[in-house]
Scaffold this active site. Structure first.
Site, PDB file in Angstrom:
ATOM      1  N   ARG A  70       1.094  -2.332   2.797  1.00 15.84           N
ATOM      2  CA  ARG A  70       0.347  -3.482   2.693  1.00 15.84           C
ATOM      3  C   ARG A  70       1.444  -4.219   1.368  1.00 15.84           C
ATOM      4  O   ARG A  70       1.591  -3.597   0.417  1.00 15.84           O
ATOM      5  CB  ARG A  70      -0.932  -3.457   2.296  1.00 15.84           C
ATOM      6  CG  ARG A  70      -1.812  -2.997   3.631  1.00 15.84           C
ATOM      7  CD  ARG A  70      -3.158  -3.168   3.203  1.00 15.84           C
ATOM      8  NE  ARG A  70      -3.838  -2.278   2.357  1.00 15.84           N
ATOM      9  CZ  ARG A  70      -4.222  -1.006   2.150  1.00 15.84           C
ATOM     10  NH1 ARG A  70      -3.889  -0.301   3.400  1.00 15.84           N
ATOM     11  NH2 ARG A  70      -4.593  -0.464   1.248  1.00 15.84           N
ATOM     12  N   LEU A 117      -4.648   3.236   5.795  1.00 17.31           N
ATOM     13  CA  LEU A 117      -3.411   3.856   5.881  1.00 17.31           C
ATOM     14  C   LEU A 117      -2.119   2.957   6.471  1.00 17.31           C
ATOM     15  O   LEU A 117      -1.366   3.466   7.367  1.00 17.31           O
ATOM     16  CB  LEU A 117      -3.416   5.114   6.940  1.00 17.31           C
ATOM     17  CG  LEU A 117      -4.404   6.326   6.091  1.00 17.31           C
ATOM     18  CD1 LEU A 117      -4.212   7.557   6.822  1.00 17.31           C
ATOM     19  CD2 LEU A 117      -4.018   6.509   4.665  1.00 17.31           C
ATOM     20  N   THR A 161     -10.307  13.195   3.725  1.00 19.34           N
ATOM     21  CA  THR A 161      -9.919  11.803   3.128  1.00 19.34           C
ATOM     22  C   THR A 161     -10.423  10.856   3.989  1.00 19.34           C
ATOM     23  O   THR A 161     -10.885   9.662   3.418  1.00 19.34           O
ATOM     24  CB  THR A 161      -8.301  11.691   3.029  1.00 19.34           C
ATOM     25  OG1 THR A 161      -7.890  12.811   1.939  1.00 19.34           O
ATOM     26  CG2 THR A 161      -8.065  10.374   2.468  1.00 19.34           C
ATOM     27  N   GLU A 186      29.738   1.677   9.131  1.00 21.92           N
ATOM     28  CA  GLU A 186      31.184   1.425   8.928  1.00 21.92           C
ATOM     29  C   GLU A 186      31.736   0.663   9.811  1.00 21.92           C
ATOM     30  O   GLU A 186      32.796  -0.319   9.407  1.00 21.92           O
ATOM     31  CB  GLU A 186      31.845   3.136   9.698  1.00 21.92           C
ATOM     32  CG  GLU A 186      31.527   4.381   8.787  1.00 21.92           C
ATOM     33  CD  GLU A 186      30.279   5.127   9.218  1.00 21.92           C
ATOM     34  OE1 GLU A 186      30.092   6.342   9.288  1.00 21.92           O
ATOM     35  OE2 GLU A 186      29.280   4.252   9.758  1.00 21.92           O
ATOM     36  N   SER A 189      -9.119  19.338  12.450  1.00 18.20           N
ATOM     37  CA  SER A 189      -9.099  20.715  13.203  1.00 18.20           C
ATOM     38  C   SER A 189     -10.294  20.892  14.488  1.00 18.20           C
ATOM     39  O   SER A 189     -10.316  21.035  15.444  1.00 18.20           O
ATOM     40  CB  SER A 189      -9.032  21.741  12.453  1.00 18.20           C
ATOM     41  OG  SER A 189      -7.893  21.889  11.691  1.00 18.20           O
ATOM     42  N   THR A 219      -7.269  20.095   0.607  1.00 18.23           N
ATOM     43  CA  THR A 219      -7.156  21.193   1.514  1.00 18.23           C
ATOM     44  C   THR A 219      -5.831  21.032   2.331  1.00 18.23           C
ATOM     45  O   THR A 219      -5.272  21.883   2.593  1.00 18.23           O
ATOM     46  CB  THR A 219      -8.324  21.169   2.699  1.00 18.23           C
ATOM     47  OG1 THR A 219      -9.641  21.073   1.988  1.00 18.23           O
ATOM     48  CG2 THR A 219      -8.300  22.071   3.653  1.00 18.23           C
ATOM     49  N   LEU A 220      -5.523  20.047   3.016  1.00 18.10           N
ATOM     50  CA  LEU A 220      -4.224  19.711   3.438  1.00 18.10           C
ATOM     51  C   LEU A 220      -3.213  19.811   2.525  1.00 18.10           C
ATOM     52  O   LEU A 220      -2.213  20.530   2.960  1.00 18.10           O
ATOM     53  CB  LEU A 220      -4.283  18.389   4.146  1.00 18.10           C
ATOM     54  CG  LEU A 220      -2.926  17.864   4.771  1.00 18.10           C
ATOM     55  CD1 LEU A 220      -2.670  18.939   6.102  1.00 18.10           C
ATOM     56  CD2 LEU A 220      -2.927  16.406   5.115  1.00 18.10           C
ATOM     57  N   ASP A 272     -12.970   8.291   2.019  1.00 16.82           N
ATOM     58  CA  ASP A 272     -12.398   7.057   1.540  1.00 16.82           C
ATOM     59  C   ASP A 272     -12.296   5.999   2.740  1.00 16.82           C
ATOM     60  O   ASP A 272     -12.185   4.598   2.370  1.00 16.82           O
ATOM     61  CB  ASP A 272     -10.872   7.110   0.915  1.00 16.82           C
ATOM     62  CG  ASP A 272     -11.106   8.130  -0.169  1.00 16.82           C
ATOM     63  OD1 ASP A 272     -12.236   8.229  -0.735  1.00 16.82           O
ATOM     64  OD2 ASP A 272      -9.991   8.746  -0.606  1.00 16.82           O
TER      65      ASP A 272
END
Length: 378
Positions: free
Chosen positions: A201, A198, A190, A46, A221, A296-297, A194
């Site tokens: 890019r 993360l 993951t 504003e 965990s 799983t997650l 892999d």
């Protein structure tokens, strides 16, 4: 209001934990000022629009994607600036869900003689401000689940090879999503499968990384990810959420790599309590989390009803066999219990199709808030 939303979108990814608001000032049918929220500490939308309008703001109409604030923070209240500028009418797309505001900004404007309407462009504005709405009403980030799957729902080949299910256009789009959200979350599986970086890019692999990188969150965990994992590199901050079941020496080693290690209680499944993790992130000002796997997650988040939005990238391939699927967990016992998306949109990206929808509609959350407020229960 469409122009105000266009301004608001220019601020995405730069204003958190403040909302990315857009504003437009119109006088005698002409746009005389426009603006969007600046990074924290800078002026709100504003104020930017009023400065651009100058004296032409007197008697004008202002279109804003979110109710203007009436509180003092790092900047002054926008309601006071609107009144002082002589704005005659204000059109707000949606109310501000922040408990400090919640209609008080509108009330102050009306008390000063400013005509105020709400609801114009509400659906699009609620979608744009979904992270702010969820954060203020539920005390946690907006949880956005993203996965790429084949026509038969597989996220990798039988061997586990997942490079690549989706095409280059969809992958570039994911990096653009990463760049405007506050955090990326994955499970330890993951990372082990892999070894992802993360980061957000650019399309050009040779270009430098953007200055702003989302917080990388790994849910582990019991302490499975190796200390040499790429996600622990210096490219962006990283938080590893774990439990007391993980080895203390492993936690110390992660901290030595620069990771923040957050020890949380266990949920009913013996893993990290995801509700507690999201609440902790919300308290840190994390407004949005993009969850990219694994099964799983994602399954645990769906089972706990913690998913707000889904991006499903569907590739025109069939894998078959005993290949992994995108979502694990307990799942729905009957079709009546299945998670059905609302406000669904479908977009083509190259040969892929992106299906997007909500499980917790931000517009519905706002409607419930307004109903409670009108009945005196807020």
């Amino acid at each position: 209001m469409a122009l105000a939303l266009a301004e608001a979108r220019r601020a995405r990814g730069t204003t958190s934990p403040n909302p990315a608001v857009g504003a437009v000032v119109v006088n005698d049918g002409q746009i005389v000022g426009r603006g969007y929220t600046q990074p924290p500490g800078g002026p709100h939308a504003e104020i930017v629009a009023l400065r651009a309008a100058g004296s032409r703001a007197r008697g004008a109409a202002m279109y804003i994607t979110l109710e203007p604030c009436n509180v003092y923070g790092r900047t002054g209240p926008c309601t006071r600036a609107i009144i002082d500028a002589g704005i005659a009418e204000v059109h707000c797309a949606v109310i501000d869900p922040d408990p400090r505001v919640r209609g008080r900004g509108i009330a102050e404007l009306r008390a000063a003689g400013v005509r105020v309407t709400t609801g114009t462009g509400a659906a699009a504005a609620a979608d744009h401000h979904a992270d702010f709405i969820v954060h203020r009403l539920l005390g946690r980030p907006l949880v956005v689940v993203k996965f790429a799957a084949s026509l038969d729902g597989r996220i990798a080949a039988v061997s586990g090879d997942a490079r690549w299910v989706s095409g280059p256009q969809a992958r570039a789009w994911v990096h653009r999503q990463r760049a405007v959200l506050d955090a990326i979350m994955v499970g330890s599986g993951t990372v082990l499968a892999d070894d992802p970086l993360l980061t957000a890019r650019p399309d050009d692999a040779g270009a430098p990384l953007p200055v702003r990188q989302p917080l990388r969150v790994v849910v582990d965990s019991r302490g499975h990810i190796p200390t040499h994992a790429r996600v622990l590199g210096p490219e962006a901050p990283v938080l590893v959420a774990t439990t007391a079941a993980s080895p203390p020496a492993w936690r110390t080693a992660l901290a030595a790599r620069g990771a923040e290690v957050l020890v949380l209680s266990c949920g009913p499944d013996g893993r990290v309590d995801l509700g507690a993790l999201l609440t902790a992130l919300g308290r840190r000002g994390v407004m949005s989390v993009l969850v990219e796997g694994g099964a799983t997650l994602l399954g645990a988040l769906f089972d706990a009803a913690l998913v707000d939005k889904v991006h499903a990238v569907i590739a025109p391939v069939v894998i078959g066999g005993d290949a992994p699927t995108a979502v694990g967990g307990r799942g729905a016992w009957s079709m009546a219990e299945a998670h059905r998306l609302q406000d669904v949109t479908i977009e083509r990206m190259g040969s892929d199709t992106v299906i997007t929808g909500y499980l917790h509609s931000p517009l519905a959350l706002l409607a419930a808030l307004e109903t409670a407020s009108s009945s005196g229960n807020a």
